[in-house]
Design an enzyme around this catalytic site. Structure first.
Site, PDB file in Angstrom:
ATOM      1  CG  HIS A   1     -15.235  -6.285  53.544  1.00 16.81           C
ATOM      2  ND1 HIS A   1     -15.778  -5.574  54.580  1.00 16.81           N
ATOM      3  CD2 HIS A   1     -15.972  -7.428  53.440  1.00 16.81           C
ATOM      4  CE1 HIS A   1     -16.789  -6.251  55.109  1.00 16.81           C
ATOM      5  NE2 HIS A   1     -16.929  -7.365  54.428  1.00 16.81           N
ATOM      6  CB  SER A   2     -18.232  -3.908  52.615  1.00 20.86           C
ATOM      7  OG  SER A   2     -19.387  -3.148  52.822  1.00 20.86           O
ATOM      8  CG  LEU A   3     -19.101   1.798  50.095  1.00 20.22           C
ATOM      9  CD1 LEU A   3     -20.258   1.595  49.124  1.00 20.22           C
ATOM     10  CD2 LEU A   3     -19.420   2.906  51.087  1.00 20.22           C
TER      11      LEU A   3
END
Length: 238
Positions: free
Chosen positions: A175-177
Protein backbone atom coordinates in the site's frame (compact mmCIF):
# COMPACT_ATOMS: atom_id res chain seq x y z
CA UNK A 1 7.51 -15.64 19.49
CA UNK A 2 6.60 -12.03 18.97
CA UNK A 3 7.14 -10.12 15.75
CA UNK A 4 6.91 -6.40 16.47
CA UNK A 5 3.73 -6.32 18.44
CA UNK A 6 2.04 -9.34 16.86
CA UNK A 7 2.09 -12.67 18.65
CA UNK A 8 3.19 -15.04 15.93
CA UNK A 9 1.26 -17.92 17.46
CA UNK A 10 -1.94 -15.88 17.31
CA UNK A 11 -2.00 -15.44 13.53
CA UNK A 12 -2.90 -19.07 12.98
CA UNK A 13 -6.46 -18.34 14.05
CA UNK A 14 -6.80 -15.76 11.32
CA UNK A 15 -6.41 -17.50 7.98
CA UNK A 16 -8.86 -17.72 5.10
CA UNK A 17 -10.02 -21.18 4.05
CA UNK A 18 -10.40 -24.59 5.62
CA UNK A 19 -7.97 -26.81 7.51
CA UNK A 20 -5.08 -26.14 9.88
CA UNK A 21 -2.29 -23.59 9.53
CA UNK A 22 -0.06 -26.35 8.14
CA UNK A 23 -2.44 -26.60 5.16
CA UNK A 24 -1.86 -22.98 4.10
CA UNK A 25 -1.08 -22.84 0.39
CA UNK A 26 -0.69 -19.09 -0.06
CA UNK A 27 1.03 -16.64 2.27
CA UNK A 28 0.19 -12.97 1.71
CA UNK A 29 2.62 -10.43 3.17
CA UNK A 30 1.08 -6.97 3.55
CA UNK A 31 3.50 -4.03 3.36
CA UNK A 32 2.27 -0.66 4.60
CA UNK A 33 3.02 2.80 3.27
CA UNK A 34 3.45 6.17 4.96
CA UNK A 35 2.08 7.06 8.36
CA UNK A 36 3.04 4.12 10.55
CA UNK A 37 5.35 6.38 12.54
CA UNK A 38 2.19 7.38 14.39
CA UNK A 39 1.54 3.82 15.54
CA UNK A 40 4.06 4.24 18.36
CA UNK A 41 1.87 7.01 19.79
CA UNK A 42 -1.65 6.01 18.73
CA UNK A 43 -2.78 2.40 19.04
CA UNK A 44 -5.52 2.94 16.43
CA UNK A 45 -2.83 3.41 13.75
CA UNK A 46 -1.34 -0.03 14.43
CA UNK A 47 -0.97 -1.81 11.10
CA UNK A 48 -1.79 -5.19 12.63
CA UNK A 49 -5.40 -4.03 13.06
CA UNK A 50 -5.63 -3.11 9.38
CA UNK A 51 -4.33 -6.51 8.31
CA UNK A 52 -6.82 -8.20 10.65
CA UNK A 53 -9.61 -6.22 8.98
CA UNK A 54 -8.35 -7.29 5.54
CA UNK A 55 -8.32 -10.88 6.75
CA UNK A 56 -11.92 -10.66 8.00
CA UNK A 57 -13.12 -9.18 4.70
CA UNK A 58 -11.25 -11.84 2.71
CA UNK A 59 -12.80 -14.59 4.81
CA UNK A 60 -16.31 -13.25 4.14
CA UNK A 61 -15.61 -12.94 0.43
CA UNK A 62 -14.26 -16.50 0.30
CA UNK A 63 -17.60 -17.80 1.57
CA UNK A 64 -19.53 -16.31 -1.34
CA UNK A 65 -20.82 -18.85 -3.91
CA UNK A 66 -18.78 -17.21 -6.68
CA UNK A 67 -15.48 -17.80 -4.88
CA UNK A 68 -16.20 -20.82 -2.73
CA UNK A 69 -15.43 -23.36 -5.44
CA UNK A 70 -12.15 -21.58 -6.24
CA UNK A 71 -11.06 -21.28 -2.62
CA UNK A 72 -11.92 -24.88 -1.74
CA UNK A 73 -8.39 -26.14 -2.32
CA UNK A 74 -6.63 -23.01 -1.07
CA UNK A 75 -5.88 -21.77 2.43
CA UNK A 76 -4.58 -18.22 2.69
CA UNK A 77 -2.76 -16.49 5.52
CA UNK A 78 -2.20 -12.72 5.84
CA UNK A 79 0.80 -11.39 7.80
CA UNK A 80 1.84 -7.74 8.24
CA UNK A 81 5.32 -6.43 7.44
CA UNK A 82 5.82 -3.56 9.88
CA UNK A 83 8.95 -1.94 8.54
CA UNK A 84 8.47 1.66 9.73
CA UNK A 85 8.54 0.91 13.44
CA UNK A 86 11.97 -0.68 12.93
CA UNK A 87 13.39 2.22 10.91
CA UNK A 88 15.55 4.28 13.29
CA UNK A 89 16.93 7.06 11.13
CA UNK A 90 17.46 9.53 13.98
CA UNK A 91 19.44 6.94 15.91
CA UNK A 92 21.68 6.36 12.90
CA UNK A 93 22.17 10.12 12.60
CA UNK A 94 23.12 10.39 16.28
CA UNK A 95 25.58 7.52 15.90
CA UNK A 96 27.25 9.19 12.91
CA UNK A 97 27.42 12.44 14.85
CA UNK A 98 29.23 10.71 17.71
CA UNK A 99 31.60 8.87 15.34
CA UNK A 100 32.54 12.09 13.54
CA UNK A 101 33.03 13.99 16.77
CA UNK A 102 31.05 16.88 15.31
CA UNK A 103 28.23 18.89 16.80
CA UNK A 104 26.86 20.32 13.54
CA UNK A 105 24.74 17.28 12.70
CA UNK A 106 21.09 17.49 13.70
CA UNK A 107 18.03 15.27 13.84
CA UNK A 108 14.46 15.92 12.77
CA UNK A 109 13.54 16.60 16.39
CA UNK A 110 16.18 19.35 16.56
CA UNK A 111 14.50 21.38 13.81
CA UNK A 112 10.89 20.84 14.89
CA UNK A 113 9.07 23.81 16.47
CA UNK A 114 6.96 21.81 18.89
CA UNK A 115 4.94 24.73 20.29
CA UNK A 116 3.63 25.90 16.92
CA UNK A 117 0.62 24.04 15.41
CA UNK A 118 1.71 20.72 17.01
CA UNK A 119 -0.81 18.59 15.09
CA UNK A 120 0.60 19.76 11.76
CA UNK A 121 4.15 19.22 12.97
CA UNK A 122 3.27 15.70 14.07
CA UNK A 123 1.60 14.96 10.73
CA UNK A 124 4.67 16.18 8.86
CA UNK A 125 7.22 14.38 11.05
CA UNK A 126 5.43 11.04 11.39
CA UNK A 127 3.49 10.71 8.11
CA UNK A 128 4.58 12.96 5.23
CA UNK A 129 8.29 12.76 6.08
CA UNK A 130 8.43 9.21 4.70
CA UNK A 131 8.12 10.57 1.14
CA UNK A 132 11.22 12.84 1.18
CA UNK A 133 13.04 10.10 3.10
CA UNK A 134 12.33 7.72 0.21
CA UNK A 135 13.67 10.28 -2.28
CA UNK A 136 16.89 10.79 -0.30
CA UNK A 137 19.88 8.66 0.70
CA UNK A 138 17.62 7.12 3.37
CA UNK A 139 15.95 5.03 0.63
CA UNK A 140 18.67 2.40 1.02
CA UNK A 141 17.91 2.02 4.73
CA UNK A 142 14.17 1.85 4.06
CA UNK A 143 14.61 -0.94 1.49
CA UNK A 144 16.92 -2.81 3.84
CA UNK A 145 14.37 -2.59 6.65
CA UNK A 146 11.48 -3.84 4.46
CA UNK A 147 13.59 -6.81 3.35
CA UNK A 148 14.74 -7.54 6.88
CA UNK A 149 11.22 -7.57 8.31
CA UNK A 150 9.67 -9.52 5.41
CA UNK A 151 12.45 -12.12 5.49
CA UNK A 152 12.22 -12.43 9.27
CA UNK A 153 8.47 -13.05 9.02
CA UNK A 154 9.00 -15.61 6.27
CA UNK A 155 11.71 -17.44 8.24
CA UNK A 156 9.41 -17.69 11.25
CA UNK A 157 6.58 -18.95 9.06
CA UNK A 158 8.76 -21.61 7.41
CA UNK A 159 10.18 -22.67 10.78
CA UNK A 160 6.63 -23.55 11.84
CA UNK A 161 5.67 -24.90 8.39
CA UNK A 162 8.84 -26.59 7.03
CA UNK A 163 7.30 -27.78 3.77
CA UNK A 164 5.96 -24.36 2.78
CA UNK A 165 9.21 -23.15 1.21
CA UNK A 166 8.91 -25.84 -1.47
CA UNK A 167 5.13 -26.20 -1.80
CA UNK A 168 3.65 -22.81 -0.89
CA UNK A 169 3.34 -19.51 -2.73
CA UNK A 170 4.04 -16.00 -1.44
CA UNK A 171 2.15 -12.90 -2.57
CA UNK A 172 2.75 -9.29 -1.56
CA UNK A 173 0.11 -6.61 -1.05
CA UNK A 174 1.81 -3.21 -0.92
CA UNK A 175 0.00 0.00 0.00
CA UNK A 176 1.07 3.56 -0.74
CA UNK A 177 4.85 3.98 -0.36
CA UNK A 178 5.15 0.26 0.23
CA UNK A 179 4.52 -0.26 -3.50
CA UNK A 180 7.64 1.52 -4.84
CA UNK A 181 9.69 0.00 -2.03
CA UNK A 182 8.63 -3.50 -3.07
CA UNK A 183 9.09 -2.67 -6.75
CA UNK A 184 12.70 -1.64 -6.03
CA UNK A 185 13.31 -4.86 -4.12
CA UNK A 186 11.83 -7.16 -6.76
CA UNK A 187 13.76 -5.40 -9.53
CA UNK A 188 17.01 -6.10 -7.64
CA UNK A 189 16.61 -9.81 -7.01
CA UNK A 190 16.89 -12.75 -9.40
CA UNK A 191 13.81 -14.03 -11.19
CA UNK A 192 13.85 -17.21 -9.08
CA UNK A 193 15.15 -17.62 -5.53
CA UNK A 194 16.13 -21.09 -4.24
CA UNK A 195 13.88 -22.68 -1.57
CA UNK A 196 14.65 -21.85 2.05
CA UNK A 197 16.31 -25.11 3.07
CA UNK A 198 18.67 -23.52 5.62
CA UNK A 199 17.03 -21.21 8.22
CA UNK A 200 20.33 -19.30 8.51
CA UNK A 201 20.76 -18.86 4.76
CA UNK A 202 22.32 -15.50 3.95
CA UNK A 203 20.91 -13.24 1.24
CA UNK A 204 21.75 -9.74 -0.07
CA UNK A 205 20.34 -6.92 2.07
CA UNK A 206 18.10 -5.65 -0.74
CA UNK A 207 16.36 -8.91 -1.67
CA UNK A 208 13.52 -11.07 -0.42
CA UNK A 209 14.63 -14.64 0.28
CA UNK A 210 11.42 -15.96 -1.30
CA UNK A 211 9.81 -15.84 -4.74
CA UNK A 212 6.84 -13.50 -5.12
CA UNK A 213 4.05 -15.03 -7.19
CA UNK A 214 1.97 -11.83 -7.30
CA UNK A 215 2.47 -8.18 -6.32
CA UNK A 216 -0.70 -6.18 -5.67
CA UNK A 217 -0.25 -2.43 -5.34
CA UNK A 218 -2.93 -0.33 -3.64
CA UNK A 219 -2.85 3.47 -3.80
CA UNK A 220 0.56 3.21 -5.38
CA UNK A 221 2.69 6.27 -6.29
CA UNK A 222 5.10 4.06 -8.25
CA UNK A 223 4.18 5.61 -11.61
CA UNK A 224 5.04 9.07 -10.26
CA UNK A 225 8.51 7.96 -9.14
CA UNK A 226 9.11 6.18 -12.45
CA UNK A 227 8.21 9.40 -14.25
CA UNK A 228 10.39 11.58 -12.02
CA UNK A 229 13.39 9.30 -12.49
CA UNK A 230 12.59 8.64 -16.16
CA UNK A 231 12.84 4.85 -15.81
CA UNK A 232 10.68 2.01 -17.07
CA UNK A 233 9.44 -1.36 -15.91
CA UNK A 234 10.54 -4.07 -18.33
CA UNK A 235 9.16 -7.62 -18.16
CA UNK A 236 11.62 -10.45 -17.59
CA UNK A 237 11.74 -13.69 -19.51
CA UNK A 238 11.15 -16.72 -17.29
Amino acid sequence: EDTDGIGFADVYDAKVGEGSSQDVTDLILVVHGIGQGLSTQYESYNFVYMVNLMRIIARKQAMSPALNSIMRSHNVQFLPVQWRTNLKLDEDESRRRAEDGLDNRFSLADITLKKHIPMIRELSNEVLIDIPYFMSHHQTKMIETVCSQANRTYRLWCARNPSFSTTGRVHVVAHSLGAPLCAHILSSQPTLQPPLTDPLMEIPWNQFLFNVSSLFMIGSPLAVFLHINQVQLIARKV
